[in-house]
Design a protein around this motif. Structure first.
Motif, mmCIF file in Angstrom:
data_model
loop_
_atom_site.group_PDB
_atom_site.id
_atom_site.type_symbol
_atom_site.label_atom_id
_atom_site.label_comp_id
_atom_site.label_asym_id
_atom_site.label_seq_id
_atom_site.Cartn_x
_atom_site.Cartn_y
_atom_site.Cartn_z
ATOM 1 N N UNK A 16 0.859 -1.177 0.000
ATOM 2 C CA UNK A 16 0.000 0.000 0.000
ATOM 3 C C UNK A 16 0.894 1.225 0.000
ATOM 4 N N UNK A 17 0.560 2.181 -0.857
ATOM 5 C CA UNK A 17 1.318 3.424 -0.964
ATOM 6 C C UNK A 17 0.358 4.596 -0.899
ATOM 7 N N UNK A 18 0.815 5.717 -0.382
ATOM 8 C CA UNK A 18 -0.004 6.919 -0.495
ATOM 9 C C UNK A 18 -0.222 7.216 -1.982
ATOM 10 N N UNK A 19 -1.375 7.733 -2.332
ATOM 11 C CA UNK A 19 -1.719 7.920 -3.743
ATOM 12 C C UNK A 19 -0.736 8.837 -4.466
ATOM 13 N N UNK A 20 -0.240 9.867 -3.785
ATOM 14 C CA UNK A 20 0.707 10.761 -4.456
ATOM 15 C C UNK A 20 2.020 10.055 -4.765
ATOM 16 N N UNK A 21 2.485 9.186 -3.859
ATOM 17 C CA UNK A 21 3.713 8.424 -4.098
ATOM 18 C C UNK A 21 3.503 7.407 -5.217
ATOM 19 N N UNK A 22 2.362 6.752 -5.215
ATOM 20 C CA UNK A 22 2.054 5.787 -6.277
ATOM 21 C C UNK A 22 2.009 6.476 -7.632
ATOM 22 N N UNK A 23 1.424 7.661 -7.691
ATOM 23 C CA UNK A 23 1.346 8.393 -8.962
ATOM 24 C C UNK A 23 2.739 8.803 -9.434
ATOM 25 N N UNK A 24 3.561 9.279 -8.511
ATOM 26 C CA UNK A 24 4.924 9.679 -8.879
ATOM 27 C C UNK A 24 5.741 8.475 -9.351
ATOM 28 N N UNK A 25 5.594 7.349 -8.678
ATOM 29 C CA UNK A 25 6.290 6.125 -9.087
ATOM 30 C C UNK A 25 5.827 5.693 -10.472
ATOM 31 N N UNK A 26 4.533 5.811 -10.729
ATOM 32 C CA UNK A 26 3.985 5.423 -12.030
ATOM 33 C C UNK A 26 4.564 6.287 -13.143
ATOM 34 N N UNK A 27 4.649 7.587 -12.916
ATOM 35 C CA UNK A 27 5.224 8.490 -13.918
ATOM 36 C C UNK A 27 6.690 8.125 -14.167
ATOM 37 N N UNK A 28 7.428 7.890 -13.098
ATOM 38 C CA UNK A 28 8.854 7.575 -13.218
ATOM 39 C C UNK A 28 9.075 6.263 -13.944
ATOM 40 N N UNK A 29 8.334 5.233 -13.578
ATOM 41 C CA UNK A 29 8.562 3.932 -14.208
ATOM 42 C C UNK A 29 8.145 3.940 -15.668
ATOM 43 N N UNK A 30 7.089 4.685 -16.010
ATOM 44 C CA UNK A 30 6.694 4.792 -17.416
ATOM 45 C C UNK A 30 7.759 5.525 -18.225
ATOM 46 N N UNK A 31 8.317 6.589 -17.647
ATOM 47 C CA UNK A 31 9.367 7.348 -18.335
ATOM 48 C C UNK A 31 10.591 6.468 -18.604
ATOM 49 N N UNK A 32 10.840 5.524 -17.731
ATOM 50 C CA UNK A 32 11.970 4.605 -17.896
ATOM 51 C C UNK A 32 11.614 3.413 -18.764
ATOM 52 N N UNK A 33 10.340 3.231 -19.024
ATOM 53 C CA UNK A 33 9.906 2.066 -19.784
ATOM 54 C C UNK A 33 10.000 0.784 -18.980
ATOM 55 N N UNK A 34 9.855 0.897 -17.661
ATOM 56 C CA UNK A 34 9.967 -0.254 -16.773
ATOM 57 C C UNK A 34 8.589 -0.787 -16.400
ATOM 58 N N UNK A 35 8.559 -2.037 -16.059
ATOM 59 C CA UNK A 35 7.358 -2.595 -15.458
ATOM 60 C C UNK A 35 7.313 -2.124 -13.994
ATOM 61 N N UNK A 36 6.161 -2.251 -13.382
ATOM 62 C CA UNK A 36 6.064 -1.910 -11.960
ATOM 63 C C UNK A 36 6.982 -2.810 -11.142
ATOM 64 N N UNK A 37 7.006 -4.087 -11.507
ATOM 65 C CA UNK A 37 7.881 -5.016 -10.778
ATOM 66 C C UNK A 37 9.334 -4.582 -10.859
ATOM 67 N N UNK A 38 9.785 -4.226 -12.041
ATOM 68 C CA UNK A 38 11.183 -3.801 -12.209
ATOM 69 C C UNK A 38 11.457 -2.525 -11.424
ATOM 70 N N UNK A 39 10.506 -1.589 -11.450
ATOM 71 C CA UNK A 39 10.683 -0.321 -10.733
ATOM 72 C C UNK A 39 10.853 -0.571 -9.233
ATOM 73 N N UNK A 40 9.931 -1.338 -8.645
ATOM 74 C CA UNK A 40 9.994 -1.565 -7.207
ATOM 75 C C UNK A 40 11.124 -2.509 -6.822
ATOM 76 N N UNK A 41 11.503 -3.428 -7.712
ATOM 77 C CA UNK A 41 12.673 -4.274 -7.455
ATOM 78 C C UNK A 41 13.918 -3.395 -7.373
ATOM 79 N N UNK A 42 14.057 -2.479 -8.330
ATOM 80 C CA UNK A 42 15.214 -1.572 -8.338
ATOM 81 C C UNK A 42 15.234 -0.708 -7.077
#
Length: 91
Positions: A16-42
């Motif tokens: 569970x993440x605060x919605x603002x953190x989840x949104x920021x993570x989503x923007x970052x991982x999309x910009x990198x072309x990463x899956x969510x799994x890869x983003x959070x693994x990193x």
């Protein structure tokens, strides 16, 4: 270190993440072309690496506090440094 040898190579987890953190993570991982799994693994790997480094630094400092160099060792280090600088001066 703790190891569970029976653990599968990958494990699904829910977080569970605060919605603002989840949104920021989503923007970052999309910009990198990463899956969510890869983003959070990193992110997890970076956090754990930093913790290991901090533990190592703390152990180094504790060891140095327990056994700092003596005057003879300090003089030898200064002499070596002076010799190295003389052999390769900066211009």
């Amino acid at each position: 270190m703790w190891y569970n040898l029976s653990m599968p190579k990958s494990v699904k987890i829910a977080i569970s993440l605060p919605s603002d953190l989840a949104a920021e993570a989503e923007v970052s991982r999309r910009a990198r072309g990463e899956s969510r799994s890869a983003f959070f693994r990193r992110a997890a790997e970076a956090t754990l690496r930093e913790e290991r480094e901090q533990t190592g630094i703390a152990a180094y400092v504790l060891g140095y506090e327990r056994e700092p160099e003596d005057a003879t060792e300090l003089a030898a280090a200064q002499s070596s440094a002076a010799a190295a600088w003389a052999a390769d001066p900066f211009d």
